[in-house]
Design a protein around this motif. Sequence first.
Motif, mmCIF file in Angstrom:
data_model
loop_
_atom_site.group_PDB
_atom_site.id
_atom_site.type_symbol
_atom_site.label_atom_id
_atom_site.label_comp_id
_atom_site.label_asym_id
_atom_site.label_seq_id
_atom_site.Cartn_x
_atom_site.Cartn_y
_atom_site.Cartn_z
ATOM 1 N N LYS A 264 0.799 -1.223 0.000
ATOM 2 C CA LYS A 264 0.000 0.000 0.000
ATOM 3 C C LYS A 264 0.833 1.274 0.000
ATOM 4 O O LYS A 264 0.604 2.162 -0.833
ATOM 5 N N VAL A 265 1.806 1.373 0.916
ATOM 6 C CA VAL A 265 2.585 2.614 1.007
ATOM 7 C C VAL A 265 3.399 2.833 -0.269
ATOM 8 O O VAL A 265 3.381 3.920 -0.852
ATOM 9 N N TYR A 268 0.957 3.436 -3.466
ATOM 10 C CA TYR A 268 -0.118 4.424 -3.455
ATOM 11 C C TYR A 268 0.156 5.484 -4.527
ATOM 12 O O TYR A 268 1.236 6.099 -4.550
ATOM 13 N N TYR A 275 -0.575 8.643 1.394
ATOM 14 C CA TYR A 275 -1.116 7.422 2.002
ATOM 15 C C TYR A 275 -1.218 7.583 3.519
ATOM 16 O O TYR A 275 -2.208 7.178 4.130
ATOM 17 N N LYS A 278 -4.200 9.657 4.352
ATOM 18 C CA LYS A 278 -5.432 8.892 4.179
ATOM 19 C C LYS A 278 -5.620 7.898 5.320
ATOM 20 O O LYS A 278 -6.746 7.740 5.829
ATOM 21 N N LYS A 279 -4.553 7.239 5.730
ATOM 22 C CA LYS A 279 -4.648 6.258 6.817
ATOM 23 C C LYS A 279 -5.192 6.908 8.078
ATOM 24 O O LYS A 279 -6.100 6.377 8.732
#
Length: 378
Positions: A264-265, A268, A275, A278-279
């Motif tokens: 994910k990181v 993104y 990211y 957003k987290k």
Amino acid sequence: MKKLIFFLTFFCLLQTINSQVIYEPFQSSKLGETRDLKILLPRGYSPDDKTEYPLVIVLDGDYLFEPVIGNIDYQSYWDDMPECVVVGVKQSDTRELDFSYSDETFFPSHEGASFFEFIGMELIPYIEDTYNVSKFRVVVGHDLSANFLNYYLFKEYPVFRAYISLSPDLAPQMDTRLQEKLPLLQEDTFYYLATADDDVQALHSKIVAANNLLKDIDNPKLHYRFDNFADANHYSLVGLGIPKAINEIFTLYKPINRLEYKEKVLTYEEGPYAYLEKKYEDIKSFYGFEKKPIENDFRAVAAAAKKLNDMESLESLSKLARKEYPESMISAYYTGMYFEEKGNIKKALQYYNSGLLLTPSEFIDKDMLLDKTYELQE
């Protein structure tokens, strides 16, 4: 020796927890009597602090409160979940009446209806008025109380956001009612259901049948998890189910791990820092409170930004470090890192050196800053 070490560790944990537990009588007009409460406050809790904590209501608090707070205290210590205000309701002398329901409608009636209103209309408002709690509420139950907690789902606006149902003694029609209700949820809701191979056979059969109805429900707002533990019985499954449930409920809250970093990181589209934003926005949206960015996540984003040569993410991260940790070496280290990657060695040295006068963090100390300084000077 291993058993002795385990016993001593567990004893110390209980001593730590006991020092934070408040035992308090509560006069209920709904019940027409006083109920004894057990209340666990977060470590270092201060009523003047504006931090809001999730509220966990533990039914059958006589025996279920301690395993719940032990797991919460342990997991929150490692920042795998937030600290919580936990309230246990003692019911050893009244549980059969408290959890009673109508033989016709199978919904709470008489004493059961009074207890239902006591939780929603008296206890929760009292805790909210007295302690700093958020609107993210969790309810935990076992056996009769695990069935009873389901009734709060059938209110127009469900009282709780997370339900931990451990070996419920399900009322008639409860499984089909849940099958009809859970697809209609419009707010993110966590539902955990557990049984075990050696559970009470009558309960086990009904719980497995209920899972067959619930497991395929298609609702993105429902976060459902079921466990059928091997080598556990009606009582030992509690010790297995509680940490699994908590882990599931607070998955989003956890620090960035290797898998999240890789999948994910690094990938993104808007970059590692976006990211991170957003987290933490998702955490606020899901749980109703803000989480301060932790050092572990700074490290993950910095590593990704350097790997991707994303100077914009590094710059934003350095600004966040100075905002959130102005008195910590974290602020100096990540600002120095940004200027070092940018090629401005003079500025990098200035910040690394300034950090020597600040407070060390979990991962950054004076030796680390001196090593960076010597490295750049050479």
